[in-house]
Design a protein around this motif. Structure first.
Motif, PDB file in Angstrom:
ATOM      1  N   LEU A  24      40.329 -21.473  26.531  1.00  0.00           N
ATOM      2  CA  LEU A  24      40.997 -22.798  25.998  1.00  0.00           C
ATOM      3  C   LEU A  24      42.388 -22.937  26.555  1.00  0.00           C
ATOM      4  O   LEU A  24      42.826 -23.949  26.502  1.00  0.00           O
ATOM      5  CB  LEU A  24      40.909 -22.874  24.618  1.00  0.00           C
ATOM      6  CG  LEU A  24      39.665 -22.992  23.974  1.00  0.00           C
ATOM      7  CD1 LEU A  24      39.560 -23.181  22.357  1.00  0.00           C
ATOM      8  CD2 LEU A  24      38.682 -24.099  24.451  1.00  0.00           C
ATOM      9  N   TYR A  25      42.869 -21.914  27.009  1.00  0.00           N
ATOM     10  CA  TYR A  25      44.391 -21.773  27.362  1.00  0.00           C
ATOM     11  C   TYR A  25      44.444 -22.031  29.018  1.00  0.00           C
ATOM     12  O   TYR A  25      44.012 -21.347  29.884  1.00  0.00           O
ATOM     13  CB  TYR A  25      44.788 -20.369  27.442  1.00  0.00           C
ATOM     14  CG  TYR A  25      45.599 -20.185  26.019  1.00  0.00           C
ATOM     15  CD1 TYR A  25      47.213 -20.340  25.985  1.00  0.00           C
ATOM     16  CD2 TYR A  25      45.000 -19.907  25.106  1.00  0.00           C
ATOM     17  CE1 TYR A  25      47.686 -20.325  24.580  1.00  0.00           C
ATOM     18  CE2 TYR A  25      45.711 -19.779  23.638  1.00  0.00           C
ATOM     19  CZ  TYR A  25      47.062 -19.901  23.445  1.00  0.00           C
ATOM     20  OH  TYR A  25      47.745 -20.083  22.471  1.00  0.00           O
ATOM     21  N   HIS A  26      45.163 -23.062  29.357  1.00  0.00           N
ATOM     22  CA  HIS A  26      45.220 -23.705  30.515  1.00  0.00           C
ATOM     23  C   HIS A  26      46.638 -23.318  31.299  1.00  0.00           C
ATOM     24  O   HIS A  26      47.046 -23.612  32.478  1.00  0.00           O
ATOM     25  CB  HIS A  26      45.149 -24.992  30.586  1.00  0.00           C
ATOM     26  CG  HIS A  26      43.866 -25.670  30.051  1.00  0.00           C
ATOM     27  ND1 HIS A  26      42.708 -25.285  30.507  1.00  0.00           N
ATOM     28  CD2 HIS A  26      43.938 -26.445  29.071  1.00  0.00           C
ATOM     29  CE1 HIS A  26      41.806 -25.785  29.490  1.00  0.00           C
ATOM     30  NE2 HIS A  26      42.448 -26.567  28.769  1.00  0.00           N
ATOM     31  N   HIS A  27      47.674 -22.660  30.450  1.00  0.00           N
ATOM     32  CA  HIS A  27      48.963 -22.444  30.884  1.00  0.00           C
ATOM     33  C   HIS A  27      49.245 -20.859  30.527  1.00  0.00           C
ATOM     34  O   HIS A  27      50.064 -20.777  29.462  1.00  0.00           O
ATOM     35  CB  HIS A  27      50.063 -23.462  30.126  1.00  0.00           C
ATOM     36  CG  HIS A  27      49.750 -24.618  30.280  1.00  0.00           C
ATOM     37  ND1 HIS A  27      50.162 -25.431  31.514  1.00  0.00           N
ATOM     38  CD2 HIS A  27      49.197 -25.757  29.443  1.00  0.00           C
ATOM     39  CE1 HIS A  27      49.725 -26.819  31.285  1.00  0.00           C
ATOM     40  NE2 HIS A  27      49.026 -27.023  30.329  1.00  0.00           N
ATOM     41  N   PRO A  28      48.566 -19.915  31.088  1.00  0.00           N
ATOM     42  CA  PRO A  28      48.695 -18.639  30.776  1.00  0.00           C
ATOM     43  C   PRO A  28      49.926 -17.802  30.976  1.00  0.00           C
ATOM     44  O   PRO A  28      50.323 -16.694  30.477  1.00  0.00           O
ATOM     45  CB  PRO A  28      47.452 -17.976  31.628  1.00  0.00           C
ATOM     46  CG  PRO A  28      47.510 -18.758  32.633  1.00  0.00           C
ATOM     47  CD  PRO A  28      47.830 -19.940  32.348  1.00  0.00           C
TER      48      PRO A  28
END
Length: 433
Positions: free
Chosen positions: A173-177
Motif C-alpha cells: 500500500l505504500y507508494h512513497h517508500p
C-alpha cells in the motif's frame, strides 16, 4: 473459527479508538501493543485537541490525564539573534469543553486503551505483529507475532503500527517508500517547579502554553516546539530526515542550539533533564499518504500518514483518533455485510473524505513543501525579523520609514528572487486562504 473478528495492531490513539468502536459494536477485537503498556514507546511535541473525543467519550475532560489546558498559543519566528512572536491567549479555552491540553503519552494512551478494554476489547501487550497471515488464496487471516504461540487469526486487520507501517508495506500500500516525506521529532523534558513555569510563561492554575517555532533548525528544514506540562516543559525540534543525515549533526545538538537562543533560554534555563526521546513523523501530507484500504486491511493514524504539518498547525492525535474510529465503524459494517475485501471496505475512504481528516489534508496538501522549502526556513524569517527591527528602531532625526517601502527594501536585499517570492505568496494564499 478465527481467534477474533478484527485484530488492531498498535494501541496508540488510532488503534485504541478503532478497538473502542468495534468493542461497542459487539465485535470480537484484539488490540495488540508491542510495548509493555500502551504509550510506553510514544512521544510527541504538541497538544491533544479533544473535539473528536466528544463523539466517543462525552465529557472526556473530566477524566483525561491532563497536564495543563492550553490557553496560550504562540507562533514564533527566529533568526540566530532575533524573534518575532504572534502570541494569542483566550480564557475561552480555560474551561469546558476546552480546546486542547498537554498530556503525557504514556498516561493518555493507557487511558484511551483502557476505555477500549472496558468496552470489551482484548488488550494484548508486549506483542509485536511481525507480518500478515494469509490463507492459500492470499486472503488476510490475521497477523503473525513474536509470541511463542504464534499467529492471531482474524478476517480483518487494522494497521495502526506507526510511521512506515510494516503491515501496510507488506500489503503493497505504500507508494512513497523513501525518507523524503519523513521528519524526526526529538525532544527533551525538563523539570522546573510549577510556580516557576507559571511565572516564566505567565500562567496560573492549570493554564498551559504551546509555542510552535520556525527558523530554529539552521540549514536543516524543520521547526521547533516548546510547551508546558504541570511541572516540566518539553522543548524539541522536528528535522527533515534526509537533510539531517547530510548535516552531520545529531538531533540533540539542534535542541541545545534552540535552548541557547536568547528568546528561549530564559524559559528553559535551569531545567533538569528528565527524558530524551525521538520519533519519526509522517509529514508528507495528502500526496504522500499510502493507500488506506486493502483486502482484509485498513490503515489508520501515523501508519496512514495522517499528520497535519502545516506551519501554523501541527496536529496528529486528533487525526489518529478520527481515522481509527472511522476504521472501526467500517470494519463493523463490513463484518455485518460478510465481506472484508477491498470493495467491502471502501466506505473507509469515503468516511475520511467526508470528515475533517482528509478535507483538511487535501486543503493543505501544498503546505509541507511550502513550509520545508529553503526560503520559508531561512530567508523569510530573516526578512520578517529584519523588517520589524527596521520599523521599531527609532532613528531620529530621520523620519520613520513607510511599511511597504521598508518591506520592499528588505525583500530586495535578501537572497529571495522576486519570482520565487511571487510563487510562494501564491502558494501561501491558495493553501491558507
Amino acid at each position: 473459527m478465527p481467534d477474533f473478528d478484527v485484530v488492531v495492531v498498535g494501541a496508540g490513539p488510532a488503534g485504541s479508538a478503532a478497538a473502542l468502536v468495534l468493542a461497542r459494536a459487539g465485535v470480537r477485537v484484539a488490540l495488540l501493543e508491542r510495548g509493555p503498556f500502551p504509550g510506553s514507546k510514544n512521544m510527541y511535541g504538541g497538544v491533544v485537541y479533544g473535539r473528536i473525543l466528544d463523539t466517543l467519550l462525552p465529557r472526556w475532560w473530566e477524566e483525561v490525564p491532563v497536564q495543563r489546558w492550553v490557553t496560550r498559543r504562540a507562533t514564533m519566528v527566529l533568526t540566530p539573534t532575533q524573534s518575532l512572536t504572534i502570541d494569542f491567549r483566550t480564557q475561552a479555552w480555560a474551561g469546558p469543553p476546552y480546546n486542547g491540553c498537554t498530556t503525557l503519552r504514556p498516561d493518555f494512551d493507557a487511558w484511551l486503551a483502557d476505555k477500549a478494554a472496558d468496552a470489551g476489547a482484548a488488550l494484548v501487550t508486549s506483542t509485536t505483529a511481525t507480518g500478515l497471515r494469509r490463507d492459500g488464496v492470499g486472503r488476510v487471516t490475521g497477523v503473525t507475532t513474536d509470541r511463542p504461540d504464534g499467529a492471531i487469526t482474524a478476517p480483518l486487520v487494522i494497521a495502526c503500527d506507526g510511521v512506515n507501517s510494516l503491515l501496510a508495506k507488506e500489503a503493497g500500500l505504500y507508494h512513497h517508500p523513501g525518507p523524503e516525506h519523513i521528519t524526526l521529532g526529538a525532544k527533551e523534558v525538563l523539570a522546573l517547579p510549577r510556580d516557576e513555569i507559571d511565572r516564566r510563561f505567565g500562567l496560573t492554575g492549570d493554564e498551559g502554553a504551546d509555542f510552535e517555532i520556525l527558523g530554529c533548525t539552521g540549514s536543516v528544514p524543520g521547526g521547533g516546539f516548546l510547551y508546558t506540562n504541570a511541572e516540566t516543559v518539553a522543548v524539541g525540534v522536528v528535522l527533515h530526515l534526509p537533510a539531517l543525515a547530510r548535516s552531520g549533526k545529531r538531533p540533540e545538538e539542534f535542541i541545545a542550539d534552540l535552548k541557547d537562543h536568547p528568546t528561549i533560554a530564559p524559559l528553559v534555563s535551569g531545567g533538569e533533564l528528565k527524558e530524551y526521546s525521538a520519533h519519526l513523523i509522517p509529514e508528507g501530507g495528502y500526496d504522500a499518504m499510502p493507500a488506506l484500504v486493502g483486502d482484509g486491511l485498513l490503515v489508520a493514524g501515523d501508519a496512514a500518514g495522517l499528520c497535519l504539518a502545516a506551519g501554523i498547525w501541527l496536529e496528529g492525535v486528533n487525526f489518529a483518533i478520527a481515522s481509527g474510529a472511522a476504521a472501526g465503524e467500517t470494519a463493523a459494517e463490513a463484518l455485518r455485510g460478510g465481506t472484508t475485501d477491498t470493495a467491502g471496505l471502501a466506505a473507509y475512504r469515503r468516511r475520511l473524505e467526508a470528515s475533517f481528516v482528509l478535507q483538511d489534508h487535501r486543503k493543505l496538501r501544498r503546505a509541507p513543501d511550502f513550509v520545508l522549502n529553503h526560503r520559508t526556513q531561512l530567508s523569510y524569517p530573516r526578512v520578517v525579523c529584519d523588517l520589524v527591527e527596521q520599523l521599531f528602531t527609532v532613528r531620529n532625526p530621520r523620519p520613520k520609514p513607510g511599511g511597504i517601502r521598508a518591506a520592499w527594501a528588505e525583500l530586495r536585499s535578501s537572497d529571495v528572487r522576486l519570482r520565487d517570492f511571487a510563487r510562494d505568496a501564491w502558494v501561501a494564499l491558495r493553501t491558507y486562504g
